[in-house]
Design a protein around this motif. Sequence first.
Motif, mmCIF file in Angstrom:
data_model
loop_
_atom_site.group_PDB
_atom_site.id
_atom_site.type_symbol
_atom_site.label_atom_id
_atom_site.label_comp_id
_atom_site.label_asym_id
_atom_site.label_seq_id
_atom_site.Cartn_x
_atom_site.Cartn_y
_atom_site.Cartn_z
ATOM 1 N N LEU A 222 0.814 -1.213 0.000
ATOM 2 C CA LEU A 222 0.000 0.000 0.000
ATOM 3 C C LEU A 222 0.848 1.264 0.000
ATOM 4 C CD1 LEU A 222 -2.811 -0.858 2.598
ATOM 5 C CD2 LEU A 222 -3.140 -0.394 0.167
ATOM 6 N N GLY A 223 2.102 1.116 0.422
ATOM 7 C CA GLY A 223 2.909 2.305 0.620
ATOM 8 C C GLY A 223 2.352 3.166 1.734
ATOM 9 N N ALA A 224 1.737 2.531 2.720
ATOM 10 C CA ALA A 224 1.081 3.251 3.814
ATOM 11 C C ALA A 224 0.984 2.319 5.016
ATOM 12 C CB ALA A 224 -0.307 3.726 3.382
ATOM 13 N N ARG A 225 0.453 2.864 6.097
ATOM 14 C CA ARG A 225 0.291 2.082 7.320
ATOM 15 C C ARG A 225 -1.173 1.691 7.532
ATOM 16 N NH1 ARG A 225 4.335 1.862 11.124
ATOM 17 N NH2 ARG A 225 6.247 2.952 10.526
ATOM 18 N N ILE A 226 -1.339 0.505 8.074
ATOM 19 C CA ILE A 226 -2.648 0.021 8.517
ATOM 20 C C ILE A 226 -2.643 0.059 10.037
ATOM 21 C CG2 ILE A 226 -4.016 -2.085 8.777
ATOM 22 C CD1 ILE A 226 -4.576 -0.829 6.148
ATOM 23 N N ALA B 207 -1.778 -8.123 -4.137
ATOM 24 C CA ALA B 207 -1.339 -6.946 -4.887
ATOM 25 C C ALA B 207 -0.839 -7.290 -6.287
ATOM 26 C CB ALA B 207 -0.239 -6.223 -4.112
ATOM 27 N N ARG B 208 -0.353 -8.532 -6.498
ATOM 28 C CA ARG B 208 0.236 -8.860 -7.807
ATOM 29 C C ARG B 208 -0.547 -9.891 -8.613
ATOM 30 N NH1 ARG B 208 3.680 -13.531 -7.641
ATOM 31 N NH2 ARG B 208 4.060 -14.332 -5.523
ATOM 32 N N ALA B 209 -1.580 -10.496 -8.058
ATOM 33 C CA ALA B 209 -2.366 -11.472 -8.821
ATOM 34 C C ALA B 209 -3.128 -10.766 -9.946
ATOM 35 C CB ALA B 209 -3.345 -12.204 -7.903
ATOM 36 N N PRO B 210 -3.179 -11.351 -11.153
ATOM 37 C CA PRO B 210 -3.931 -10.737 -12.256
ATOM 38 C C PRO B 210 -5.416 -10.657 -11.917
ATOM 39 C CG PRO B 210 -2.478 -12.485 -13.055
ATOM 40 C CD PRO B 210 -2.497 -12.599 -11.569
ATOM 41 N N VAL C 104 -7.145 -4.501 5.187
ATOM 42 C CA VAL C 104 -5.933 -4.294 4.387
ATOM 43 C C VAL C 104 -6.102 -4.810 2.963
ATOM 44 C CG1 VAL C 104 -4.868 -6.440 5.253
ATOM 45 C CG2 VAL C 104 -3.438 -4.618 4.300
ATOM 46 N N LEU C 105 -6.736 -5.974 2.779
ATOM 47 C CA LEU C 105 -6.897 -6.509 1.426
ATOM 48 C C LEU C 105 -7.905 -5.684 0.633
ATOM 49 C CD1 LEU C 105 -6.838 -10.376 2.025
ATOM 50 C CD2 LEU C 105 -4.951 -8.810 1.522
ATOM 51 N N ALA C 106 -8.939 -5.204 1.285
ATOM 52 C CA ALA C 106 -9.900 -4.331 0.606
ATOM 53 C C ALA C 106 -9.209 -3.063 0.128
ATOM 54 C CB ALA C 106 -11.058 -3.987 1.553
ATOM 55 N N ALA C 107 -8.301 -2.542 0.940
ATOM 56 C CA ALA C 107 -7.568 -1.336 0.556
ATOM 57 C C ALA C 107 -6.680 -1.598 -0.656
ATOM 58 C CB ALA C 107 -6.739 -0.834 1.735
ATOM 59 N N VAL C 108 -6.032 -2.759 -0.678
ATOM 60 C CA VAL C 108 -5.193 -3.114 -1.831
ATOM 61 C C VAL C 108 -6.045 -3.206 -3.092
ATOM 62 C CG1 VAL C 108 -3.772 -4.947 -2.837
ATOM 63 C CG2 VAL C 108 -3.399 -4.239 -0.470
ATOM 64 N N LEU C 109 -7.207 -3.843 -2.975
ATOM 65 C CA LEU C 109 -8.082 -3.980 -4.140
ATOM 66 C C LEU C 109 -8.578 -2.618 -4.621
ATOM 67 C CD1 LEU C 109 -10.147 -7.095 -2.996
ATOM 68 C CD2 LEU C 109 -8.318 -7.041 -4.693
ATOM 69 N N ALA C 110 -8.941 -1.755 -3.682
ATOM 70 C CA ALA C 110 -9.407 -0.421 -4.070
ATOM 71 C C ALA C 110 -8.294 0.367 -4.750
ATOM 72 C CB ALA C 110 -9.921 0.327 -2.840
ATOM 73 N N ARG D 113 -13.356 0.361 8.518
ATOM 74 C CA ARG D 113 -13.856 1.704 8.189
ATOM 75 C C ARG D 113 -12.815 2.764 8.536
ATOM 76 N NH1 ARG D 113 -18.870 -0.399 10.168
ATOM 77 N NH2 ARG D 113 -18.408 0.428 12.239
ATOM 78 N N ASP D 114 -12.191 2.606 9.687
ATOM 79 C CA ASP D 114 -11.179 3.566 10.129
ATOM 80 C C ASP D 114 -10.003 3.610 9.151
ATOM 81 O OD1 ASP D 114 -9.687 5.327 11.810
ATOM 82 O OD2 ASP D 114 -8.691 3.623 12.727
ATOM 83 N N ASN D 115 -9.542 2.437 8.746
ATOM 84 C CA ASN D 115 -8.406 2.400 7.822
ATOM 85 C C ASN D 115 -8.781 2.915 6.439
ATOM 86 O OD1 ASN D 115 -6.043 1.366 9.289
ATOM 87 N ND2 ASN D 115 -7.318 -0.438 9.630
ATOM 88 N N ALA D 116 -9.972 2.623 5.989
ATOM 89 C CA ALA D 116 -10.420 3.158 4.698
ATOM 90 C C ALA D 116 -10.437 4.682 4.727
ATOM 91 C CB ALA D 116 -11.801 2.614 4.355
ATOM 92 N N ARG D 117 -10.893 5.245 5.850
ATOM 93 C CA ARG D 117 -10.915 6.708 5.982
ATOM 94 C C ARG D 117 -9.494 7.269 5.995
ATOM 95 N NH1 ARG D 117 -9.795 9.650 10.023
ATOM 96 N NH2 ARG D 117 -9.812 7.873 11.454
ATOM 97 N N ARG D 118 -8.601 6.636 6.757
ATOM 98 C CA ARG D 118 -7.217 7.103 6.837
ATOM 99 C C ARG D 118 -6.541 7.101 5.465
ATOM 100 N NH1 ARG D 118 -4.510 6.721 12.001
ATOM 101 N NH2 ARG D 118 -5.879 5.955 13.685
ATOM 102 N N LEU D 119 -6.877 6.100 4.644
ATOM 103 C CA LEU D 119 -6.231 5.940 3.340
ATOM 104 C C LEU D 119 -6.937 6.710 2.230
ATOM 105 C CD1 LEU D 119 -5.560 2.103 3.604
ATOM 106 C CD2 LEU D 119 -3.822 3.905 3.689
ATOM 107 N N GLY D 120 -8.018 7.402 2.572
ATOM 108 C CA GLY D 120 -8.756 8.141 1.560
ATOM 109 C C GLY D 120 -9.561 7.246 0.635
ATOM 110 N N LEU D 121 -9.972 6.068 1.127
ATOM 111 C CA LEU D 121 -10.682 5.089 0.309
ATOM 112 C C LEU D 121 -12.102 4.843 0.804
ATOM 113 C CD1 LEU D 121 -7.769 2.490 -0.076
ATOM 114 C CD2 LEU D 121 -8.560 4.141 -1.791
ATOM 115 N N ALA D 122 -12.603 5.733 1.656
ATOM 116 C CA ALA D 122 -13.927 5.522 2.251
ATOM 117 C C ALA D 122 -15.032 5.471 1.205
ATOM 118 C CB ALA D 122 -14.219 6.620 3.277
ATOM 119 N N ASP D 123 -14.846 6.106 0.055
ATOM 120 C CA ASP D 123 -15.869 6.083 -0.995
ATOM 121 C C ASP D 123 -15.888 4.765 -1.767
ATOM 122 O OD1 ASP D 123 -16.618 8.646 -0.349
ATOM 123 O OD2 ASP D 123 -15.395 9.595 -1.898
#
Length: 386
Positions: free
Chosen positions: A170-174, A193-196, A216-222, A243-253
């Motif tokens: 992710l280049g980020a923290r969970i 992160a690398r599977a087709p 964490v996996l949802a964040a990678v997919l997003a 939810r907290d991590n999605a918000r921190r990563l800017g992926l809440a949408d």
Amino acid sequence: MSDTHRPTTTAPFALSALPATWHSENGTPPPRRLIAADDSLRAEAAYRLVCEGTALLWQGAYPDALRLLHAMRRRAERPRPRSRSVLDSPAEAFRKHRRERARLARVLGMLLVPLDTDHRVRLDRAPDVREACLAAYGPLLDNRIVSLRELLGVIGAHQWRVRGVEVPALGARIHPHYGVFSPVRGEYVDLVARAPLPPAALTHPTAHDLGTGTGVLAAVLARRGLRRVLVTDANPRALACARDNARRLGLADHIETAGTALYPPGGDRTALVVCNPPWLPGRPTSTLDQGVYDRDTRMLQGFLDGLADRLLPGGEGWLILSDLAERLGLRTRADLLCAVSGAGLRVTGRLDTVPRHPRATATDRSDPLQRARAGEITSLWRLAPA
């Protein structure tokens, strides 16, 4: 705690007589016998009492309680005599290892401390644990009695939550919450992160992440372009954490929690279903154990049984699973493949990786599971309807 201290005179009293409520995150029942204890109690006497089933409610200074806990641990971890006439199978070594860990947890969990409604430990020189306890327990309506061992876990978990865990994919923290399995083993995240991506994701960039944990996996997919990822988890704390991590990563949408059932309600089909179930069959004995042990392989089987009806044409299910259970003799590869085919699925591909965590590279010969850990392989199984 010095072993030379003389034992104090203690008076047994019923837990129900205390102006406090017993609290255990692991569901441990309240002790049947409880006595007050302080720094006049010798470690040897304390260890004998807890082994006999008597809990110790600490009345002395907090640092002395820590010293006593460490002294009790040293005694509990002394090598125990064992028969050398029979060489244990990996499965039996694993079962003995779990029994020993359960014994250790039970014994060390008998040293108790008082916790006020404002989340303060009512002991001299106790640290300020209010923020950590509020994050783990939420608001308290009455005073509590908790295991010192559990309290230390709450404090440690809060430090993880504040600092976060670096995830290179992710280049980020969970930031894991208390009671939610932390993604410290990054190799399985790298697989996702690398599977087709499956063909269906090109026209329908949606996915389900079952048993999301920290998210964490949802964040990678997003981050990979899937615009809507529905996440589920049987643990409500995990949903809040995701939810907290999605918000921190800017992926809440793009990441949406969808309840505690295994599959999101409604029966909608999707391009991708990802599941990283607990890797070992067995009964969990704590909240964190639920991220390691899958009782009767219920989650694994539930994922497989429901997958075909949840995929769009050209969609895939990704099963992330270690082969540690196979190496321990708890499940065979044939069992896994039979479960896949029995659910009307076929394997379309597989990506493998080796673990990088410290236990996999350690050389502790006293660890009965070391050989299995050293050869462990984690795989991402790509599944599609047969």
